[in-house]
Each structure stands twice: as structure tokens, then as C-alpha cells.
Scaffold this motif. Sequence first.
Motif, PDB file in Angstrom:
ATOM      1  N   ARG A 411      -2.268  50.390  30.240  1.00 55.06           N
ATOM      2  CA  ARG A 411      -2.279  50.650  31.688  1.00 55.06           C
ATOM      3  C   ARG A 411      -3.135  49.611  32.413  1.00 55.06           C
ATOM      4  NH1 ARG A 411      -0.717  55.072  34.848  1.00 55.06           N
ATOM      5  NH2 ARG A 411      -0.600  54.272  36.966  1.00 55.06           N
ATOM      6  N   CYS A 412      -4.245  49.217  31.788  1.00 52.65           N
ATOM      7  CA  CYS A 412      -5.085  48.148  32.370  1.00 52.65           C
ATOM      8  C   CYS A 412      -4.276  46.854  32.498  1.00 52.65           C
ATOM      9  CB  CYS A 412      -6.323  47.901  31.513  1.00 52.65           C
ATOM     10  SG  CYS A 412      -7.563  49.209  31.583  1.00 52.65           S
ATOM     11  N   ALA A 413      -3.497  46.550  31.464  1.00 50.86           N
ATOM     12  CA  ALA A 413      -2.676  45.334  31.485  1.00 50.86           C
ATOM     13  C   ALA A 413      -1.631  45.415  32.596  1.00 50.86           C
ATOM     14  CB  ALA A 413      -2.005  45.130  30.134  1.00 50.86           C
ATOM     15  N   GLN A 414      -1.062  46.610  32.790  1.00 52.88           N
ATOM     16  CA  GLN A 414      -0.067  46.802  33.846  1.00 52.88           C
ATOM     17  C   GLN A 414      -0.696  46.590  35.219  1.00 52.88           C
ATOM     18  OE1 GLN A 414       1.517  50.852  34.575  1.00 52.88           O
ATOM     19  NE2 GLN A 414       3.530  49.995  34.129  1.00 52.88           N
ATOM     20  N   MET A 415      -1.986  46.888  35.363  1.00 53.17           N
ATOM     21  CA  MET A 415      -2.693  46.704  36.624  1.00 53.17           C
ATOM     22  C   MET A 415      -3.142  45.258  36.819  1.00 53.17           C
ATOM     23  SD  MET A 415      -4.894  50.263  36.468  1.00 53.17           S
ATOM     24  CE  MET A 415      -6.130  49.732  37.635  1.00 53.17           C
ATOM     25  N   GLY A 416      -2.977  44.424  35.762  1.00 55.64           N
ATOM     26  CA  GLY A 416      -3.347  43.016  35.892  1.00 55.64           C
ATOM     27  C   GLY A 416      -4.564  42.614  35.100  1.00 55.64           C
ATOM     28  N   PHE A 417      -4.976  43.448  34.133  1.00 56.51           N
ATOM     29  CA  PHE A 417      -6.163  43.158  33.331  1.00 56.51           C
ATOM     30  C   PHE A 417      -5.833  43.269  31.844  1.00 56.51           C
ATOM     31  CE2 PHE A 417      -7.474  44.822  37.421  1.00 56.51           C
ATOM     32  CZ  PHE A 417      -8.370  43.850  37.850  1.00 56.51           C
ATOM     33  N   PRO A 418      -5.095  42.296  31.307  1.00 58.60           N
ATOM     34  CA  PRO A 418      -4.702  42.355  29.897  1.00 58.60           C
ATOM     35  C   PRO A 418      -5.841  41.900  28.975  1.00 58.60           C
ATOM     36  CG  PRO A 418      -3.839  40.369  30.902  1.00 58.60           C
ATOM     37  CD  PRO A 418      -4.547  41.121  31.994  1.00 58.60           C
ATOM     38  N   ASN A 419      -5.770  42.362  27.736  1.00 58.94           N
ATOM     39  CA  ASN A 419      -6.656  41.888  26.661  1.00 58.94           C
ATOM     40  C   ASN A 419      -8.124  41.958  27.058  1.00 58.94           C
ATOM     41  OD1 ASN A 419      -4.232  41.301  25.300  1.00 58.94           O
ATOM     42  ND2 ASN A 419      -4.136  39.284  26.264  1.00 58.94           N
ATOM     43  N   VAL A 420      -8.857  40.844  26.878  1.00 60.06           N
ATOM     44  CA  VAL A 420     -10.307  40.850  27.121  1.00 60.06           C
ATOM     45  C   VAL A 420     -10.640  41.029  28.604  1.00 60.06           C
ATOM     46  CG1 VAL A 420     -10.829  39.472  25.089  1.00 60.06           C
ATOM     47  CG2 VAL A 420     -10.325  38.321  27.247  1.00 60.06           C
ATOM     48  N   LYS A 421      -9.669  40.770  29.479  1.00 64.93           N
ATOM     49  CA  LYS A 421      -9.945  40.919  30.906  1.00 64.93           C
ATOM     50  C   LYS A 421     -10.278  42.369  31.253  1.00 64.93           C
ATOM     51  CE  LYS A 421     -10.022  38.418  34.675  1.00 64.93           C
ATOM     52  NZ  LYS A 421     -10.843  37.209  34.794  1.00 64.93           N
ATOM     53  N   SER A 422      -9.759  43.301  30.468  1.00 70.78           N
ATOM     54  CA  SER A 422     -10.039  44.718  30.734  1.00 70.78           C
ATOM     55  C   SER A 422     -11.493  45.073  30.444  1.00 70.78           C
ATOM     56  CB  SER A 422      -9.113  45.611  29.906  1.00 70.78           C
ATOM     57  OG  SER A 422      -9.387  45.458  28.526  1.00 70.78           O
ATOM     58  N   GLU A 423     -12.212  44.186  29.733  1.00 69.53           N
ATOM     59  CA  GLU A 423     -13.619  44.430  29.401  1.00 69.53           C
ATOM     60  C   GLU A 423     -14.562  43.596  30.256  1.00 69.53           C
ATOM     61  OE1 GLU A 423     -14.673  46.716  27.603  1.00 69.53           O
ATOM     62  OE2 GLU A 423     -12.887  47.356  26.501  1.00 69.53           O
ATOM     63  N   THR A 424     -14.013  42.927  31.278  1.00 67.16           N
ATOM     64  CA  THR A 424     -14.847  42.106  32.162  1.00 67.16           C
ATOM     65  C   THR A 424     -15.579  42.994  33.155  1.00 67.16           C
ATOM     66  OG1 THR A 424     -13.232  40.320  31.993  1.00 67.16           O
ATOM     67  CG2 THR A 424     -14.844  40.162  33.774  1.00 67.16           C
ATOM     68  N   ARG A 425     -16.879  42.758  33.318  1.00 72.68           N
ATOM     69  CA  ARG A 425     -17.660  43.550  34.270  1.00 72.68           C
ATOM     70  C   ARG A 425     -17.166  43.314  35.701  1.00 72.68           C
ATOM     71  NH1 ARG A 425     -22.611  45.776  32.901  1.00 72.68           N
ATOM     72  NH2 ARG A 425     -23.255  45.466  30.741  1.00 72.68           N
ATOM     73  N   VAL A 426     -17.266  44.335  36.532  1.00 78.20           N
ATOM     74  CA  VAL A 426     -16.830  44.246  37.926  1.00 78.20           C
ATOM     75  C   VAL A 426     -17.571  43.125  38.650  1.00 78.20           C
ATOM     76  CG1 VAL A 426     -16.893  45.453  40.147  1.00 78.20           C
ATOM     77  CG2 VAL A 426     -16.039  46.627  38.121  1.00 78.20           C
ATOM     78  N   THR A 427     -18.864  42.948  38.333  1.00 76.80           N
ATOM     79  CA  THR A 427     -19.648  41.904  38.996  1.00 76.80           C
ATOM     80  C   THR A 427     -19.110  40.508  38.701  1.00 76.80           C
ATOM     81  OG1 THR A 427     -21.181  41.992  37.118  1.00 76.80           O
ATOM     82  CG2 THR A 427     -21.792  43.216  39.101  1.00 76.80           C
ATOM     83  N   GLU A 428     -18.376  40.357  37.605  1.00 78.03           N
ATOM     84  CA  GLU A 428     -17.846  39.047  37.232  1.00 78.03           C
ATOM     85  C   GLU A 428     -16.402  38.839  37.701  1.00 78.03           C
ATOM     86  OE1 GLU A 428     -18.331  38.681  33.031  1.00 78.03           O
ATOM     87  OE2 GLU A 428     -20.475  39.142  33.098  1.00 78.03           O
ATOM     88  N   LEU A 429     -15.815  39.857  38.313  1.00 79.32           N
ATOM     89  CA  LEU A 429     -14.446  39.731  38.829  1.00 79.32           C
ATOM     90  C   LEU A 429     -14.467  39.034  40.184  1.00 79.32           C
ATOM     91  CD1 LEU A 429     -13.020  43.310  38.069  1.00 79.32           C
ATOM     92  CD2 LEU A 429     -12.655  41.222  36.740  1.00 79.32           C
ATOM     93  N   SER A 430     -13.403  38.277  40.476  1.00 82.88           N
ATOM     94  CA  SER A 430     -13.271  37.648  41.792  1.00 82.88           C
ATOM     95  C   SER A 430     -12.915  38.708  42.831  1.00 82.88           C
ATOM     96  CB  SER A 430     -12.182  36.572  41.757  1.00 82.88           C
ATOM     97  OG  SER A 430     -10.907  37.177  41.583  1.00 82.88           O
ATOM     98  N   GLY A 431     -12.988  38.314  44.116  1.00 84.01           N
ATOM     99  CA  GLY A 431     -12.626  39.251  45.184  1.00 84.01           C
ATOM    100  C   GLY A 431     -11.201  39.745  45.040  1.00 84.01           C
ATOM    101  N   GLY A 432     -10.284  38.840  44.668  1.00 84.20           N
ATOM    102  CA  GLY A 432      -8.893  39.230  44.478  1.00 84.20           C
ATOM    103  C   GLY A 432      -8.712  40.178  43.311  1.00 84.20           C
ATOM    104  N   GLU A 433      -9.470  39.963  42.242  1.00 84.67           N
ATOM    105  CA  GLU A 433      -9.368  40.847  41.063  1.00 84.67           C
ATOM    106  C   GLU A 433      -9.940  42.233  41.369  1.00 84.67           C
ATOM    107  OE1 GLU A 433      -9.581  37.585  37.421  1.00 84.67           O
ATOM    108  OE2 GLU A 433     -11.430  38.248  38.386  1.00 84.67           O
ATOM    109  N   LYS A 434     -11.007  42.282  42.165  1.00 81.21           N
ATOM    110  CA  LYS A 434     -11.549  43.593  42.568  1.00 81.21           C
ATOM    111  C   LYS A 434     -10.527  44.349  43.416  1.00 81.21           C
ATOM    112  CE  LYS A 434     -16.389  42.099  42.561  1.00 81.21           C
ATOM    113  NZ  LYS A 434     -17.565  41.765  43.407  1.00 81.21           N
ATOM    114  N   ALA A 435      -9.872  43.621  44.339  1.00 81.15           N
ATOM    115  CA  ALA A 435      -8.839  44.261  45.170  1.00 81.15           C
ATOM    116  C   ALA A 435      -7.691  44.760  44.300  1.00 81.15           C
ATOM    117  CB  ALA A 435      -8.329  43.265  46.219  1.00 81.15           C
ATOM    118  N   ARG A 436      -7.330  43.989  43.290  1.00 78.05           N
ATOM    119  CA  ARG A 436      -6.255  44.391  42.375  1.00 78.05           C
ATOM    120  C   ARG A 436      -6.643  45.667  41.614  1.00 78.05           C
ATOM    121  NH1 ARG A 436      -1.892  41.951  39.959  1.00 78.05           N
ATOM    122  NH2 ARG A 436      -2.293  39.979  41.026  1.00 78.05           N
ATOM    123  N   LEU A 437      -7.894  45.737  41.154  1.00 76.12           N
ATOM    124  CA  LEU A 437      -8.361  46.929  40.438  1.00 76.12           C
ATOM    125  C   LEU A 437      -8.355  48.144  41.359  1.00 76.12           C
ATOM    126  CD1 LEU A 437      -9.645  48.407  38.052  1.00 76.12           C
ATOM    127  CD2 LEU A 437     -11.878  47.484  38.758  1.00 76.12           C
TER     128      LEU A 437
END
Length: 625
Positions: A411-437
Motif C-alpha cells: 500500500r505504501c508503494a501504491q501511494m508512491g513510497f516503494p521499497n526503502v522509501k517507505s522507511e524514510t523519515r518525514v523530516t527527510e521527505l521533500s515538500g512534494g513527497e509530504k503532500a503525496r503522503l
Amino acid sequence: MIHINDLTYRLGPRLLFDKATVALPGTARVGFVGRNGAGKTTLFRMIAGELSPEDGGINIPRQVRLGRVEQEAPGGPGTLIDFVLQADVERHALMAEADTATDPNRIAEIHTRLVDIDAHSAPARAGGILSGLGFNHEAQHRSLSEFSGGWRMRVALAAVLFSNPDLLLLDEPTNYLDLEGTLWLIEYLATYPATIVVISHDRDLLDAVCDHILHLDAAKLTLWKGNYSSFEKQRREAMAIQLKHKKKQDDQRKHLQEFVDRFRAKATKARQAQSRIKMLARMEPVSAIIENDVQPFHIPSPAKPLSPPIIAMDGVSTGYDGKTILSRLSLNISNDDRIGLLGSNGNGKSTFAKLVGNRLDVMTGSLRRSSKLNVGFFAQHQIDDLDPKGTPYTHVAPLMPDSTEAKIRARCAQMGFPNVKSETRVTELSGGEKARLLMGLATFAGPHLLIMDEPTNHLDIDSRAALIEAINEYEGAVILVSHDRYLLEACADRLWLVANGTVTDFDGDMDDYRRFVLDGDNAEKNAAKRQAKEDRRSEPKPEARAPEARISRKDAKKKLDAIDDRMRNFRDLMERIDKALAAPDAFTRDPAKAQQLAQQRADLERAVLKLEDEWLILSEEIETA
């Protein structure tokens, strides 16, 4: 104007610019595009002298005045109008010196220069810019400290525009604007007489304003002539040609390599084999233009549609702490509506969204909603509610308590966070990735109604296109609040105007709304007329006139034309009076006459308003007939 030569710059381990070279022509209006994080803002900082490149250089003529909005919002006790006026450094210094100068020659020089730079019209010009960006006359005379950071960034933009720099650098200028401010800014920049370089993901701005597109890709800069739509077309054509060249060269290389492999060991063919080896070495490989795939958005549709209407309002009013913000709401929302909310910031769009989303109570009237209605709510400010120490996985897992880890990661991959990206801290996500989450969490359960408040902030152009595709594939109802005209045109099939304390249907498309906002008359006054017309339609109809008293359609049209002529004459007189009153010495040369002209203008304005009311009533009679 700007010459960038062999520019090289690294940010940590990332190479942002690799011997990038480009020349921007003078008085060009350049849209600067590229993926988020590619280095666009970094280049602006190097142009402004805040950063130094590792190698290469940026050459700008010395006399060029550069204007750029600072990253921090301005503050302090000063008024908005004073802050903007101070942006014209020369005028501000001359005005201050004029108050203290004693030498007659110097005083004469100061006033001559003030006339040359049209200093006396500066307050009107500054007020016009602030008005276009959403500040009425009263707000312009309030202190900066009374406004939020977003509104103060608008003031900073107004100050830069007022200073009229020779080189204007704008980094996502529409991020802090509503749709009305964005429409005004596009109109303003389209005729700006100097060089503009604007970083933007707003296609409408890039198409309407820009005559060149500067593309940052793979650490290289490429300048394309034309607006963004032209750039897209040219780039697609270049990609197709490049791919053909690459295939042709790959076939040739394969043929040469097969000859070498086959005959290298044979003495009789050794010389030909060596010749082909040298040909292979000299052959410059043609690199294909790689189009980085954009992670798609996925908005799950409701499992079972509800019977329409999903929301019905009848005479509803709502507000906060007993204060009414919106009233006279009599609207229906169907299960497949795509509604775009229009109206200036502060008119109640967010209030209406909260009411529909069941986050605000009804004060009076009746609001009925389907008992099984599930509402998804996306708003940019909710990004701050994400757990900064959490990851996409930790945000999704509580929503799937009985699922396996594999299903949660899927489900994380379907939202745009596949593999190791699903374990990335929110503080390290870009503005676009936070909006996607946040988008994935808001739509997780497949809502029947999706409310989206500025969903495209922090998204680049390609991600915005992916979002548009996802919204159009979604089968529920959507309410959109956005300053992105392209998004509204692509997704909304109904437009509602939030103004004058209520919400009404807007009769027209986005082009009509643009004209409505940019009309020379006050937009709020126009909205008031529109609402008055709606109110008259809802009032009980008076008893029909007797046949002998009813005006004929032909006579009514003649009367309508006569009213049009009178309004046109009155407006011409008002315009002439305005020009007379705008003269620098209007109130010093003949104060009594100036006062008389001002009174005449006020009388004319009242007369025009009265004629407009007559015009509306007469128009309705003609329609009825």
C-alpha cells in the motif's frame, strides 16, 4: 543580459550543475523549469551572489538592478504601503533628503529628479500592486506585524514588483497567492518591460507570461524558445529524433563490433578489423533523452456509490464563535460533482469546505447528508500534523491493523513510497513527497467526497499532471480550492463563487472568471451585483402588470440602450475627473476646484450604481418577456 559559462556546482555528493552554459537574451521572460530538487533555487542564489560556483561563472552587466523576493517574510510595525514605497531606494532617499535640504540648488535638483522618476504617483502605483495581490485600502495602512507569514510574503512580492528591477527573479511566486492574486500577477508579468526569470510549476503562468523556457535536467541548462506548451512539443520532437539517431548508431556499432569479433584474429582481415576498432572509438555515443517516470497518484474510488444528492443545504448559515461567516446557502452536491470554489482569500472558501466536510456546525437552516457519507479532506496545513519522526510505513500501518507487513508495504508503494522509501523519515521527505503522503492518507478509505485545498503546492509540473489524471479517474465527488487555473480547468465541471457572505453558482468558465477578476471595476462590487440579482430571483415575484401597463420588448430594449449610453457617458466623465485629480498639484493649485471635482465624481458614481440597478431589473423583464 545573463551569461552562464561552464557552471559547475555540487551540493554535498550531488552534482547540480556540470559545465552548464547558457545565454539569456535581454528583456526575455524566461520560465525556469526542472524537477524538484534539481537546483533551480541554487542557481538563483548564485545569480544573486549568495553562493559561489566551484567552476565557471555567471556574468551580469554591472548597472543591472536585480530584484528578488527574500526567503524570510518581512515584519515590523511599519505599514504595508510604507514598506512597498521604501523598495524604491532612490525615491525614498530623495524624499528624506527633501525634508532636510537647505541649499536651494540642491532642493531644485531633488525635485527635478523626483519629477523625472514620477515619484508623486508612487503611492498610487504601490497601492495598485498591493490591491492586485489582495490587500484593500484599509489593509494597506495596517502594520506588517498584524499579518501572517503567507500574507507578508505577498507584501515582499509587491515591494519587488514596485521597485521595477532590470532583472526580476521570482521563485514560485504563486505559492502564497490565491487564484485571484495569481490571475492579476500573470496579467502584470505579461507586460513587464524588463528581464524576468521565474521558477514556477504553474502551466498557466508559464504559457501566458514566458517567451523562453530554461530547462534544468541532468545538471545541464537548455534554453528553448516559446512558452511551456511550445517547450513540451519541441522536447517531445527532440526526444523522438534523438531516439532514432541512437537506434541508428546502435545498429552501426553492432555491425562494426560483429566484424571486429569475427575477423580480428585473421591476418588477412586484421587491418580492416583495427580500422573498425578506431571507428568505434571515435564514434561519439548518442545519449537518449531520458524522461524520468513520475510516480502516479492513486485515489481509491468509493466501494459503493451513494444516491444523489449526498449533501443538500436549505438556507444554511455557519461561522465561528457565534459570528456568521456564510449564510443563505441553498445548494446540492451530487455523488459525481466536480466543483471548483472561486473567491478571494478571506471570503470563506475554507469555512465552506469545513462545513461540507462536517468539521463545522450549522448555525441556522437545514443540511442533510447521506448517512454513510465518507469524506476525505486534504489541506496543505495538515502536512504539519504528520509525525516528523515517523515514516510512510508508520503512518499507514495503523490504518491496516490486521494486515501483514507485505500488504502494508504494498500500500505504501501504491501511494508512491516503494521499497526503502517507505522507511524514510518525514523530516527527510521533500515538500512534494509530504503532500503525496498526506494525499494517500486522506483518501485511504475510498471516500465518497474528496475536498482538496491547494493540492498542487510543492508539486512539480509532471506531478501535477499525474494528480489531474488521478482526480479524473476517481469516481466520487470532488471539491477543489486551488490557485492553479490549469487544474481547475482540467478537473472542475462546476464553478461556485464564494463572495459577499454566501456561495452561488458562477455562470461561466475560467476565462469568464479571469475577466471578472481583472475587470476595471471593483470585483467585490461586481460580486455584490451578482448576489443582488440572485436575491431578486429568489424573492416572490410581484403581481403581473396589467396588459396595458406592461412595457413592450421593443420599448424595453430602447430603454436599456438609453441606460447603457448614460452609464457610458457618466463613466467617461468619471475617468476625466480621475485624470484631473491625479495631477501632482491638483489640490495645491486650486483646492476648491479639486474638492468640487471630487464631489462631482462621488455623485456620478452613485448615479451609475442606480442606473446599473435599473439595467438589471429591465434586463430581467426582457428575459421574462
